[in-house]
Write an enzyme that holds these catalytic residues in place. Structure first.
Site, mmCIF file in Angstrom:
data_model
loop_
_atom_site.group_PDB
_atom_site.id
_atom_site.type_symbol
_atom_site.label_atom_id
_atom_site.label_comp_id
_atom_site.label_asym_id
_atom_site.label_seq_id
_atom_site.Cartn_x
_atom_site.Cartn_y
_atom_site.Cartn_z
ATOM 1 C CG ASP A 62 41.988 25.532 30.660
ATOM 2 O OD1 ASP A 62 41.825 26.769 30.802
ATOM 3 O OD2 ASP A 62 41.339 24.690 31.295
ATOM 4 C CE1 TYR A 64 37.904 32.397 26.815
ATOM 5 C CE2 TYR A 64 37.731 31.986 24.459
ATOM 6 C CZ TYR A 64 38.097 32.809 25.509
ATOM 7 O OH TYR A 64 38.666 34.039 25.247
ATOM 8 C CG PHE A 75 43.099 34.797 24.421
ATOM 9 C CD1 PHE A 75 42.665 35.158 25.690
ATOM 10 C CD2 PHE A 75 44.455 34.525 24.248
ATOM 11 C CE1 PHE A 75 43.545 35.256 26.760
ATOM 12 C CE2 PHE A 75 45.350 34.621 25.311
ATOM 13 C CZ PHE A 75 44.895 34.988 26.562
ATOM 14 C CG HIS A 184 45.644 36.412 31.606
ATOM 15 N ND1 HIS A 184 44.286 36.529 31.382
ATOM 16 C CD2 HIS A 184 46.048 35.285 30.962
ATOM 17 C CE1 HIS A 184 43.889 35.498 30.656
ATOM 18 N NE2 HIS A 184 44.925 34.738 30.378
#
Length: 226
Positions: A62, A64, A75, A184
């Site tokens: 989701d 930031y 990202f 991740h």
């Protein structure tokens, strides 16, 4: 607000009951809280990478949730915004793996413009509350995006970082597409992410599919992080 190139493959989703309920939920949230990204940037990833130009798809979770951070590309942050920890780790792996210098910004639009679809599974979030819009309907919509890309005749490289992203594997036709999986890049799993060489793996697959490889370098913009 859905970009034209995606209208033919996703337009029907906007007419489904879940999407109408989702829209009402998000608008109510916007009237009561600060929501990221801004309304005009919710579909920014689809706008930046047209359907017929997708070569690589990177799936995030989701947006930031800090002030000025989320702008619709997973990202990524806008120029002048401090690079978040996960993206710093991505840049560190790129430097170690490819020798690319760490840029002075976290703006990943150069990737998107080359055909890297930077899609979050959830497209909005309440300020300061990670996963606050999880389970409200965005996942149904972005699953439809994944299925649409998987259904294209041209092969694509799907990048699944972390357990959340890996759960989307059943939506992908792995007989026709390449999947690059790994840890991740967040600080919690960075030791497993660093050294995994995902960018080399992606470009090897992109070349094998007959496409130009991605130039992962992010140019310096001469901006200082706020």
């Amino acid at each position: 607000m859905l970009p034209d190139s995606w209208q033919s493959v996703l337009g029907e989703e906007l007419d489904k009951p879940y999407f109408k309920q989702l829209t009402e939920f998000v608008e109510t949230e916007r009237s009561e809280h600060r929501i990221f990204p801004p309304r005009e940037e919710v579909f920014a990833a689809l706008d930046a990478t047209p359907f017929d130009r997708v070569k690589v798809m990177i799936l995030g979770q989701d947006p930031y949730h800090g002030q000025g951070q989320g702008h619709g590309l997973c990202f990524s942050v806008r120029p002048g915004v401090k690079t978040p920890p996960s993206l710093r780790n991505i840049f560190k792996e790129m430097k170690d793996e490819l020798g690319t210098p760490v840029p002075d910004n976290g703006y990943l639009m150069p990737w998107a413009e080359q055909g890297v679809l930077l899609l979050n599974a959830v497209l909005t979030v309440r300020e300061g509350e990670a996963n606050s819009h999880k389970g409200k309907g965005w996942e149904k919509f972005t699953d439809a995006v994944i299925r649409a890309v998987s259904g294209r005749p041209d092969p694509v490289v799907f990048v699944l970082w972390g357990n959340y992203a890996k759960k989307k594997l059943p939506l992908i036709d792995t007989d026709r597409h390449t999947v690059v999986q790994g840890a991740h890049p967040s600080p919690l799993s960075v030791k497993l992410f660093l050294g995994s060489r995902p960018f080399t793996g992606v470009n090897e697959a992109v070349r094998a599919q007959g496409h130009e490889p991605i130039d992962w370098r992010i140019p310096d913009l001469g901006v200082s992080a706020s």
